[in-house]
Design a protein around this motif. Structure first.
Motif, short mmCIF file in Angstrom:
data_model
loop_
_atom_site.label_atom_id
_atom_site.label_comp_id
_atom_site.label_asym_id
_atom_site.label_seq_id
_atom_site.Cartn_x
_atom_site.Cartn_y
_atom_site.Cartn_z
N ALA A 8 -6.53 -3.76 -5.74
CA ALA A 8 -5.34 -3.87 -4.90
C ALA A 8 -5.23 -2.69 -3.95
O ALA A 8 -5.97 -1.71 -4.02
CB ALA A 8 -4.09 -3.95 -5.78
N GLU A 9 -4.23 -2.79 -3.05
CA GLU A 9 -4.00 -1.75 -2.05
C GLU A 9 -3.23 -0.55 -2.63
O GLU A 9 -3.29 0.55 -2.09
CB GLU A 9 -3.20 -2.34 -0.89
CG GLU A 9 -3.91 -3.45 -0.13
CD GLU A 9 -5.08 -2.92 0.69
OE1 GLU A 9 -5.02 -1.75 1.10
OE2 GLU A 9 -6.03 -3.68 0.90
N VAL A 10 -2.49 -0.75 -3.69
CA VAL A 10 -1.59 0.28 -4.19
C VAL A 10 -2.35 1.38 -4.94
O VAL A 10 -3.45 1.17 -5.45
CB VAL A 10 -0.53 -0.32 -5.13
CG1 VAL A 10 0.31 -1.35 -4.42
CG2 VAL A 10 -1.18 -0.94 -6.36
N GLU A 11 -1.72 2.56 -4.99
CA GLU A 11 -2.22 3.64 -5.84
C GLU A 11 -1.87 3.32 -7.29
O GLU A 11 -0.74 2.92 -7.58
CB GLU A 11 -1.57 4.96 -5.42
CG GLU A 11 -2.04 6.17 -6.19
CD GLU A 11 -3.39 6.69 -5.73
OE1 GLU A 11 -3.98 7.50 -6.46
OE2 GLU A 11 -3.86 6.25 -4.65
N VAL A 12 -2.83 3.47 -8.19
CA VAL A 12 -2.61 3.12 -9.60
C VAL A 12 -2.85 4.33 -10.49
O VAL A 12 -3.87 5.02 -10.37
CB VAL A 12 -3.54 1.97 -10.03
CG1 VAL A 12 -3.31 1.63 -11.51
CG2 VAL A 12 -3.32 0.73 -9.17
N GLY A 33 0.78 -1.22 0.00
CA GLY A 33 0.00 0.00 0.00
C GLY A 33 0.81 1.28 0.00
O GLY A 33 0.26 2.36 -0.16
N ASP A 34 2.14 1.16 0.16
CA ASP A 34 2.99 2.35 0.18
C ASP A 34 3.50 2.72 -1.19
O ASP A 34 4.33 3.63 -1.32
CB ASP A 34 4.18 2.12 1.12
CG ASP A 34 5.00 0.88 0.74
OD1 ASP A 34 4.49 0.04 -0.02
OD2 ASP A 34 6.14 0.76 1.20
N LEU A 35 3.04 2.06 -2.23
CA LEU A 35 3.56 2.28 -3.58
C LEU A 35 2.56 3.03 -4.46
O LEU A 35 1.35 2.99 -4.23
CB LEU A 35 3.88 0.94 -4.26
CG LEU A 35 4.86 0.00 -3.56
CD1 LEU A 35 4.97 -1.30 -4.34
CD2 LEU A 35 6.22 0.66 -3.40
N THR A 36 3.10 3.70 -5.49
CA THR A 36 2.31 4.21 -6.60
C THR A 36 2.76 3.48 -7.85
O THR A 36 3.96 3.48 -8.17
CB THR A 36 2.49 5.72 -6.78
OG1 THR A 36 2.03 6.39 -5.61
CG2 THR A 36 1.70 6.21 -7.99
N ILE A 37 1.85 2.85 -8.54
CA ILE A 37 2.19 2.10 -9.75
C ILE A 37 1.60 2.79 -10.97
O ILE A 37 0.39 3.07 -11.02
CB ILE A 37 1.71 0.65 -9.66
CG1 ILE A 37 2.47 -0.09 -8.55
CG2 ILE A 37 1.89 -0.07 -11.00
CD1 ILE A 37 2.10 -1.53 -8.39
N VAL A 38 2.44 3.08 -11.94
CA VAL A 38 2.05 3.70 -13.20
C VAL A 38 2.18 2.63 -14.28
O VAL A 38 3.21 1.95 -14.37
CB VAL A 38 2.96 4.89 -13.54
CG1 VAL A 38 2.50 5.57 -14.83
CG2 VAL A 38 3.00 5.89 -12.38
N THR A 39 1.16 2.46 -15.11
CA THR A 39 1.22 1.38 -16.10
C THR A 39 0.48 1.71 -17.38
O THR A 39 -0.44 2.54 -17.39
CB THR A 39 0.66 0.07 -15.50
OG1 THR A 39 0.86 -1.01 -16.42
CG2 THR A 39 -0.83 0.21 -15.20
N ASN A 40 0.88 1.03 -18.44
CA ASN A 40 0.18 1.08 -19.72
C ASN A 40 -0.32 -0.30 -20.12
O ASN A 40 -0.76 -0.49 -21.26
CB ASN A 40 1.10 1.61 -20.83
CG ASN A 40 2.16 0.60 -21.22
OD1 ASN A 40 2.72 -0.09 -20.36
ND2 ASN A 40 2.46 0.51 -22.51
N GLY A 41 -0.27 -1.27 -19.20
CA GLY A 41 -0.62 -2.65 -19.52
C GLY A 41 -1.98 -3.05 -18.97
O GLY A 41 -2.23 -2.92 -17.77
#
Length: 274
Positions: free
Chosen positions: A136-140, A118-126
């Protein structure tokens, strides 16, 4: 064209992709298999090539090693090795990181490993990564752009513009093929340019590749016609053998060997591209 005719055309083209994936086959053999004319086969091949499903070669033949398959087709392959790669890559992610995840089945396995961080920020194009992170718990953060099939990724001008405003702490890239000197093998130039931008904008970049992807193009063969050059310091996480990995360490790639037994040791080094 009636709905029945459209269905028959789709079925015939999917069968062509299957046949091409099994080995080299001529347009005459494809025509005989499908019981259609050569002109129909050539139209089908042109359509499949435009969609990125196959790559045409001179003389009307098709190189099966350069057939691009969907992530659904590849999802079940090398599952144990991909899971080990994902665990190893997850150990490289630090608390509070902004993580850039490319499209691809192995990268999606990494997303699964990170979903409770939960402490992450995930940036994606997939899209496969988005499926893993939907609850999920993460920032997206989703990169905008045009949907590219069959690998289910977003790319284009808007994707490039969004990336140029980012400096992710760490980026993980998927591949169809990887060469220690030339970089990532890609089915089209736009995808190659996007991967170069992804690797170049991050403070650290890693390529995730199972053993079948090393040594050139997709499935270890001659591969596609385009290449994404990787910045110096780009790392590799792979479950390949020592001899295959040595080709990369000899060219200066930091390498994390993924073992089925568990994640990488704590405190593993991260290469920096800047």
């Amino acid at each position: 064209m009636t709905s029945g005719e459209r269905s028959a055309t789709r079925h015939r083209r999917e069968r062509m992709v299957e046949l091409l994936g099994a080995g080299d086959i001529s347009v005459h053999d494809l025509a005989a298999e499908s019981d259609v004319s050569l002109s129909t086969v050539r139209r089908d091949l042109a359509t499949l090539a435009a969609l990125g499903r196959i790559t045409r070669t001179y003389g009307g033949a098709v190189d099966h090693r350069a057939v691009e398959r969907s992530w659904r087709d590849k999802e079940g392959e090398q599952r144990g090795e991909k899971d080990a790669i994902a665990r190893t890559a997850a150990a490289l992610v630090r608390p509070g990181d902004v993580v850039l995840l490319d499209a691809g089945t192995t990268v999606a396995r990494l997303a699964h490993e990170l979903r409770d961080r939960g402490d992450l920020t995930i940036v994606t194009n997939g899209l496969s990564t988005l499926v893993e992170l939907a609850d999920a718990e993460v920032e997206v953060v989703v990169l905008g752009g045009r949907l590219r099939r069959p690998n289910e990724s977003l790319l284009g001008t808007r994707t490039d513009q969004a990336l140029r405003r980012l400096t992710p702490d760490i980026a993980f890239l998927g591949v169809d093929g990887l060469d220690p000197r030339r970089g990532i093998n890609c089915p089209d130039p736009e995808q190659a340019a996007l991967k170069e931008t992804m690797a170049g904008c991050a403070r650290a970049a890693w390529v995730l590749a199972d053993h079948s992807k090393l040594g050139g193009g997709g499935s270890g063969g001659a591969g596609f016609p385009y290449w994404a050059a990787m910045p110096g310091g780009t790392g590799l996480v792979s479950g390949a053998g020592e001899r295959e990995l040595a080709a990369f360490t000899d060219e200066g790639w930091p390498v994390c060997a993924a073992a089925d037994g568990g994640p990488a040791p704590a405190g593993s080094a991260r290469p920096h591209t800047s």
